[in-house]
Design an enzyme around this catalytic site. Structure first.
Site, PDB file in Angstrom:
ATOM      1  N   ARG A   1      61.580 104.255   0.233  1.00 45.62           N
ATOM      2  CA  ARG A   1      62.191 104.831   1.424  1.00 45.62           C
ATOM      3  C   ARG A   1      61.192 105.040   2.561  1.00 45.62           C
ATOM      4  NH1 ARG A   1      65.330 109.382  -1.614  1.00 45.62           N
ATOM      5  NH2 ARG A   1      65.131 108.141  -3.494  1.00 45.62           N
TER       6      ARG A   1
ATOM      7  N   GLU B   1      51.047  94.228  -4.439  1.00 38.58           N
ATOM      8  CA  GLU B   1      50.913  93.680  -3.083  1.00 38.58           C
ATOM      9  C   GLU B   1      51.571  94.668  -2.130  1.00 38.58           C
ATOM     10  OE1 GLU B   1      52.440  91.815  -5.569  1.00 38.58           O
ATOM     11  OE2 GLU B   1      50.754  90.542  -6.117  1.00 38.58           O
TER      12      GLU B   1
ATOM     13  N   LYS C   1      46.507  82.092 -14.598  1.00 41.36           N
ATOM     14  CA  LYS C   1      45.435  82.156 -13.609  1.00 41.36           C
ATOM     15  C   LYS C   1      44.810  83.538 -13.561  1.00 41.36           C
ATOM     16  CE  LYS C   1      48.376  80.457 -10.661  1.00 41.36           C
ATOM     17  NZ  LYS C   1      49.089  79.923  -9.490  1.00 41.36           N
TER      18      LYS C   1
END
Lengths: 470, 204
Positions: B115, B135, B175
């Site tokens: 929010r 991220e 990876k």
């Protein structure tokens, strides 16, 4: 004299002004710690302002000689004490310090000294680890000799240098504990105290006379002999050995494995083919074989040597044997030493080194006791910490899990550091297999990276977890 | 496929079995383990994207590696990190996770952070080992102060049906192996890039 007093003082003032300029530049930099900024802006600037005033006052008086204060300021300038501090601050890279291991040092020193301090971290291109205090002795000297009492920062500044490439290499962190040992020895005058315990009337000590040549027929009595070996060999050797003991007492086997890793790093191919591990006595260091004997003795004194996994015990034993059987030749050098304006020549020989070893060996119980007293029980490695390390290696690192806690109890940092070595030496192949790095393209690089990452993470989080649970 | 419940999560966390669930450290079990979710905390390391002379990331070009577009920084518990509007910052969970081979996970932002304009979502393959990359992008028009140690995301675990598979970190296409810090994108290592380079050269 072709240089006039005026020329000399003008030159000195010029240097002081340049230093002041440098301080202005340094004070404009951003530092994560307010203390560093405060130190530059208040204390270092105050010193240089005072020095300028002293020199300026002397320049304006008509006497032929320098004032006592000028001589003191000039002495400090010649010793480069102030320049070293500015250089350390300028070269400090706060962004790339070895954060995780630094916190271990911070906690250790804080626990021993109970005082606040700042660490200035300086990454170096070359393989150089060091740890030393650069401010406090100067501060005390200035307070005493120049009555400068308005310093605002009342804490030590420790200069820590480390090789850039090994910033995150916790497997090498054992070396730091030897360097911290040097710091503790210096700060506590340990070497001088141990030196005083030598039986200066013993036949062994007095026989060292045979190795000294006195120029111009000067006298060589017991007092001179004490001063000569206080300034060379014996005190230096005591410092090295005490630092070794302090490293073993704090971090245990990890120090030995780090040290041997450093040895591999500095062994040439030629030495490798000739089974020629560098094992010589010098003015500053006793031989490695002598050091290894003491290191092993310290491990046994802690009653942890016999508790080590067999493979690790065998490794340590093999290092000791390798040094004992090294083909290294002792180059017997001679060199001059100047004590109280008299030159003496010391001739190295098998006899000299045997006697020095004998004298030092008598001091070992004192060295072990002093080290134990200085560190205190909580900072000395014990069986519990190594048991934890063994469990971490097997149950955590081997399973690609960081060794940060066990049963919701934050891990001991010394156990974490040792667990890395345990995992590397005991579970190398299974760990490589687990992370699919078996092709060997990068040698042990990927394995070391993985272990170091897990250790780094663990040091960071266990410290936070400990505080959270307090 | 079913969601793993609180009871099962606690069983797995205390299990001594070799291929079990690890979430470490859990600073407050009561608060962090919900009925079917696990709250995870914001870690202490951040990779902050920077504006540079080079105008864009180019995974096909090795002239300017991705890490040169980011700067790392550290905040201890108690220190704040300011996330500016539209800024990309890579962070990670404080906790290290290792999933057994029969569980996979979905990560999303706790609603209170949602929010404020923070949206994170991620998938954890079965067998994953490492901290979880977060991220962070501030989608609001005001800067947000973030504090390491605050619970920021929730993890939901699902059981995987079918044959047991190799752990993620052993998988040759993996990876990101056992990360303990926020990890930058490894897009440059994507095998498809080589295919593009070989089969579709520029000017062909």
């Amino acid at each position: 004299m072709i240089i006039s007093k005026e020329d000399y003082l003008n030159n000195l003032l010029d240097s002081f002004c340049k230093y002041e300029e440098k301080l202005n530049i340094l004070s404009n930099k951003a530092y994560p710690s307010d203390t560093v900024k405060k130190f530059i802006e208040n204390d270092l600037k105050m010193i240089i302002t005072e020095f300028k005033e002293i020199a300026h006052k002397d320049l304006n008086n008509n006497k032929d000689y320098f004032s006592e204060k000028t001589i003191i300021a000039n002495y400090i300038w010649e010793q480069e004490a102030l320049q070293k501090i500015a250089k350390a601050v300028a070269n400090t890279d706060f962004k790339s310090h070895p954060l995780e291991i630094m916190n271990v040092f911070r906690d250790l020193i804080k626990d021993i000294e109970k005082n606040d301090f700042e660490i200035l971290t300086i990454p170096r291109e070359e393989m150089n680890f060091s740890f030393n205090e650069i401010w406090f002795k100067l501060k005390i000297f200035l307070e005493k000799e120049l009555n400068m009492n308005d310093f605002t920062v009342d804490r030590k500044f420790i200069r820590l240098t480390f090789p850039k490439n090994h910033k995150n290499n916790l497997l090498m962190s054992g070396i730091f504990f030897h360097e911290i040992g040097h710091y503790l020895v210096e700060e506590n005058n340990l070497a001088d105290r141990i030196f005083q315990n030598i039986d200066f009337s013993s036949a062994d000590f007095l026989s060292l006379k045979k190795c000294i040549y006195v120029y111009n027929g000067n006298q060589l009595g017991q007092v001179e002999l004490i001063n000569i070996f206080k300034g060379s060999y014996l005190t230096n050797w005591i410092k090295e050995l005490l630092s070794d003991i302090l490293a073993v007492y704090t971090v245990g086997p990890a120090f030995i494995f780090s040290m041997f890793n450093l040895v591999i790093n500095s062994t040439s191919v030629n030495d490798f083919y000739n089974d020629n591990l560098r094992n010589i006595h010098s003015l500053s260091h006793p031989s490695f074989s002598f050091r290894f004997e003491l290191i092993l003795k310290a491990l046994k004194e802690l009653e942890i040597y016999n508790e080590l996994p067999k493979l690790l015990k065998d490794k340590i034993k093999s290092y000791q044997n390798a040094y004992a059987n090294s083909n290294n030749q002792q180059p017997n050098r001679s060199g001059d030493i100047r004590i109280n304006n008299i030159n003496y020549r010391i001739q190295e020989s098998k006899f000299l080194f045997q006697k020095l070893e004998k004298i030092i060996s008598d001091l070992i119980p004192d060295m072990l006791a002093e080290s134990e007293r200085l560190l205190g029980d909580s900072n000395i490695i014990n069986k519990d910490k190594l048991d934890q390390a063994e469990k971490f290696a097997e149950q955590r690192i081997k399973e690609v899990i960081p060794p940060n806690e066990l049963n919701n109890t934050a891990a001991d940092p010394i156990a974490i550091i040792n667990s890395g070595w345990y995992a590397k030496l005991l579970y190398k192949n299974s760990l490589k297999k687990r992370v699919g790095k078996t092709d060997g393209k990068n040698g042990d690089y990927d394995l070391n990276l993985l272990i170091n990452d897990l250790m780094k993470y663990s040091l960071r989080t266990s410290r936070i977890q400990r505080r959270w649970q307090d | 496929m079913s969601i793993i419940s609180k009871e099962k999560i606690n069983d797995l966390l205390t299990s001594k079995a070799e291929n079990s669930l690890t979430i470490t450290p859990i600073l407050d079990n009561e608060k962090q383990i919900g009925e079917s979710t696990i709250d995870l905390r914001l870690g202490t390391k951040f990779e902050v994207d920077m504006r540079t002379r080079k105008p864009f990331f180019d995974p096909l070009s090795d002239k300017r590696p991705i890490e040169t577009f980011f700067q790392d920084t550290y905040r201890n518990f108690g220190e704040k990190f300011i996330l500016y509007p539209q800024q990309l910052v890579l962070a990670s969970t404080f906790e290290y996770i290792k999933l057994p081979n029969d569980l996979f996970g979905i990560v999303f932002t706790r609603s209170s952070w949602n929010r404020l304009g923070l949206n994170i979502s991620s998938v954890l393959q079965s067998g994953y080992a490492g901290v979880i990359n977060l991220e962070l992008v501030n989608n609001s028009s005001n800067p947000i102060a973030l504090y390491p140690g605050l619970r920021i995301v929730q993890l939901i675990l699902f059981s995987v049906d079918g044959e047991e598979r190799e752990a993620y970190y052993r998988d040759s296409i993996s990876k990101y192996v056992a990360n303990s810090d926020p990890d930058l994108s490894s897009i440059s290592e994507d095998e498809d890039l080589q295919v593009l380079k070989d089969k579709f050269p520029i000017n062909s």
